[in-house]
Design a protein around this motif. Structure first.
Motif, short mmCIF file in Angstrom:
data_model
loop_
_atom_site.label_atom_id
_atom_site.label_comp_id
_atom_site.label_asym_id
_atom_site.label_seq_id
_atom_site.Cartn_x
_atom_site.Cartn_y
_atom_site.Cartn_z
N VAL A 51 15.50 -8.40 -9.24
CA VAL A 51 15.97 -9.62 -8.58
C VAL A 51 16.84 -10.45 -9.54
O VAL A 51 17.87 -10.99 -9.14
CB VAL A 51 14.78 -10.44 -8.05
N ALA A 52 16.44 -10.51 -10.80
CA ALA A 52 17.24 -11.25 -11.78
C ALA A 52 18.64 -10.64 -11.92
O ALA A 52 19.63 -11.37 -12.08
CB ALA A 52 16.53 -11.27 -13.13
N ALA A 53 18.74 -9.32 -11.83
CA ALA A 53 20.05 -8.67 -11.91
C ALA A 53 20.93 -9.05 -10.73
O ALA A 53 22.14 -9.25 -10.88
CB ALA A 53 19.87 -7.15 -11.97
N VAL A 54 20.34 -9.18 -9.54
CA VAL A 54 21.11 -9.60 -8.36
C VAL A 54 21.55 -11.06 -8.51
O VAL A 54 22.69 -11.42 -8.17
CB VAL A 54 20.28 -9.41 -7.07
N VAL A 55 20.66 -11.91 -9.01
CA VAL A 55 21.03 -13.31 -9.23
C VAL A 55 22.18 -13.41 -10.23
O VAL A 55 23.13 -14.18 -10.04
CB VAL A 55 19.80 -14.12 -9.72
N GLU A 56 22.12 -12.60 -11.28
CA GLU A 56 23.21 -12.58 -12.27
C GLU A 56 24.53 -12.17 -11.60
O GLU A 56 25.59 -12.79 -11.82
CB GLU A 56 22.86 -11.60 -13.40
N GLU A 57 24.48 -11.13 -10.75
CA GLU A 57 25.67 -10.68 -10.03
C GLU A 57 26.20 -11.77 -9.10
O GLU A 57 27.42 -12.01 -9.02
CB GLU A 57 25.33 -9.42 -9.23
N LEU A 111 13.03 -16.65 -16.77
CA LEU A 111 13.62 -15.35 -16.46
C LEU A 111 15.06 -15.49 -15.99
O LEU A 111 15.96 -14.80 -16.46
CB LEU A 111 12.78 -14.66 -15.38
N MET A 112 15.28 -16.41 -15.05
CA MET A 112 16.61 -16.56 -14.47
C MET A 112 17.58 -17.22 -15.44
O MET A 112 18.77 -16.89 -15.46
CB MET A 112 16.53 -17.36 -13.16
N SER A 113 17.10 -18.15 -16.25
CA SER A 113 17.96 -18.78 -17.26
C SER A 113 18.48 -17.74 -18.24
O SER A 113 19.66 -17.75 -18.63
CB SER A 113 17.21 -19.88 -18.00
N GLU A 114 17.60 -16.81 -18.63
CA GLU A 114 18.02 -15.75 -19.55
C GLU A 114 19.03 -14.82 -18.87
O GLU A 114 20.01 -14.38 -19.48
CB GLU A 114 16.81 -14.95 -20.02
N ALA A 115 18.83 -14.56 -17.58
CA ALA A 115 19.70 -13.63 -16.86
C ALA A 115 21.12 -14.17 -16.72
O ALA A 115 22.10 -13.43 -16.86
CB ALA A 115 19.13 -13.31 -15.48
N ILE A 116 21.25 -15.48 -16.44
CA ILE A 116 22.58 -16.02 -16.15
C ILE A 116 23.15 -16.88 -17.28
O ILE A 116 24.29 -17.34 -17.21
CB ILE A 116 22.60 -16.81 -14.83
N GLY A 117 22.35 -17.13 -18.32
CA GLY A 117 22.84 -17.92 -19.44
C GLY A 117 23.01 -19.39 -19.13
O GLY A 117 23.82 -20.08 -19.75
N ARG A 118 22.23 -19.89 -18.16
CA ARG A 118 22.26 -21.30 -17.78
C ARG A 118 20.84 -21.76 -17.50
O ARG A 118 20.00 -20.98 -17.09
CB ARG A 118 23.07 -21.51 -16.49
N ARG A 119 20.61 -23.05 -17.66
CA ARG A 119 19.32 -23.61 -17.28
C ARG A 119 19.17 -23.54 -15.75
O ARG A 119 20.09 -23.88 -15.01
CB ARG A 119 19.21 -25.06 -17.74
N VAL A 120 18.00 -23.10 -15.32
CA VAL A 120 17.74 -22.94 -13.88
C VAL A 120 16.49 -23.75 -13.50
O VAL A 120 15.49 -23.72 -14.22
CB VAL A 120 17.52 -21.45 -13.53
N VAL A 121 16.58 -24.46 -12.40
CA VAL A 121 15.42 -25.13 -11.80
C VAL A 121 14.94 -24.27 -10.64
O VAL A 121 15.75 -23.87 -9.78
CB VAL A 121 15.79 -26.54 -11.32
N ALA A 122 13.65 -23.94 -10.60
CA ALA A 122 13.09 -23.10 -9.54
C ALA A 122 12.10 -23.91 -8.70
O ALA A 122 11.34 -24.72 -9.23
CB ALA A 122 12.40 -21.87 -10.12
#
Length: 254
Positions: A49-55, A99-110
Motif C-alpha cells: 500500500v505504501a508503494a501505491v501511495v508513493e506512486e 510508514l507513509m512519511s518514509e515512503a513519500i519523503g514528506r510528513r503525513v497525518v493519518a
C-alpha cells in the motif's frame, strides 16, 4: 470552525478496493484537479500500500511545504493501527504516519476514514458553522460514526457497534441490512429511528448528519425519522475523505 490558513493540502483516501488522491483548495474545500485512483493491491500489506501511495503522490507536482493527509480504514491511535478489518492483517501495530512519511519523503497525518469524512462535513459541508455536538453517521456495509464537539474531532468512535435491544446496531440498521433483508424504506427507517434516538439519549447532539452512498436517497427515509435534533444528508459525497484528510493535515501542519 474556521478554515485552515494553508491554501492547499493533499488528501489521500485509502480504501479496500481503491487508493484515491488529489490536491484540495482549503478555502473552498474542493479538489483542484480530478482525483487519481489506483486499485488497492490484492495483497494489501503495508509495503504494498505504501508503494501505491508513493506512486500516487509522485504523479502530482506538489510544492515541498504542501501538507499531506491520509485516511485509513481502521482506528488510528497516536498513529498506530490497533486492529484492522478491511486490509491485510499485518497492518495491526503499524505506525501509519511513519510508514507513509518514509515512503513519500514528506510528513503525513493519518486519520480514520470516517473521521476524515465527518471532519470535512464540519468544516465545509452539512455541519459548517454548527456549534456544540455534531454526530455524523455513514450508512453502508456498517455504520461509521464521527463525533465533533465545538469543532474538535473526537477520534475513533465505533458507535455503529452500540448494542441496542440485544443486537450490534449496524447488524440491523446499516444500509447493508436494508439490502440484505430487502426492507422497505419505512421498515428500515424504524431501525434507524431506534439507532438515532439511542445516540440522542447518550450524546444530545445539536445536529445529525447522514453520509454513505444511501444518503443520495435521503428523501426516502430521513423525513420518516422523528428526532430532537435536525438530521440532514451529508454534502461532500465521495470527496469527503480526501477533503477531510487534507484539512486535518493542514490543521496539524507545523
Amino acid at each position: 470552525m474556521s478554515t485552515p490558513s494553508t491554501p492547499t493540502a493533499f488528501g489521500i483516501d485509502i480504501g479496500g478496493s481503491g487508493i484515491k488522491g488529489a490536491p484540495v483548495d482549503l478555502a473552498a474545500g474542493e479538489l483542484t484537479t480530478d482525483r487519481v485512483r489506483i486499485p488497492t493491491p490484492a495483497k494489501s500489506t503495508p509495503a504494498a500500500v505504501a508503494a501505491v501511495v508513493e506512486e500516487l503522490v509522485a504523479g502530482f507536482d506538489l510544492a515541498p511545504d504542501v501538507p499531506v493527509g491520509l485516511t485509513f480504514p481502521a482506528p488510528i491511535k497516536h498513529g498506530v493501527v490497533p486492529f484492522i478489518a478491511n486490509l491485510h492483517k499485518s497492518w495491526q501495530g503499524v505506525d501509519v504516519p511513519a510508514l507513509m512519511s518514509e515512503a513519500i519523503g514528506r510528513r503525513v497525518v493519518a486519520v480514520n476514514d470516517a473521521d476524515a469524512a465527518g471532519y470535512a462535513e464540519a468544516v465545509y459541508g452539512a455541519a459548517k458553522g454548527v456549534d456544540g455536538v455534531v454526530f455524523v453517521a455513514t450508512l453502508g456495509t456498517g455504520i461509521g460514526s464521527v463525533l465533533i464537539v465545538n469543532g474538535t474531532l473526537v477520534p475513533n468512535t465505533e458507535l455503529g457497534h452500540l448494542e441496542i435491544d440485544g443486537h450490534d446496531a449496524e447488524s440491523r440498521a446499516a444500509d447493508s441490512a436494508r439490502e440484505r433483508e430487502d426492507l422497505s424504506w419505512a421498515k428500515w427507517a424504524k431501525r434507524l429511528q431506534r439507532y438515532f434516538e439511542t445516540i440522542e439519549m447518550l450524546f444530545s447532539p445539536d445536529l445529525i448528519v447522514v453520509g454513505g452512498g444511501v444518503s443520495k436517497k435521503s428523501d426516502q427515509f430521513l423525513p420518516l425519522l422523528k428526532l430532537q435534533a435536525p438530521i440532514v444528508p451529508a454534502a461532500l459525497r465521495n470527496q469527503a475523505g480526501i477533503v477531510g484528510a487534507a484539512a486535518l493535515a493542514a490543521a496539524n501542519h507545523r
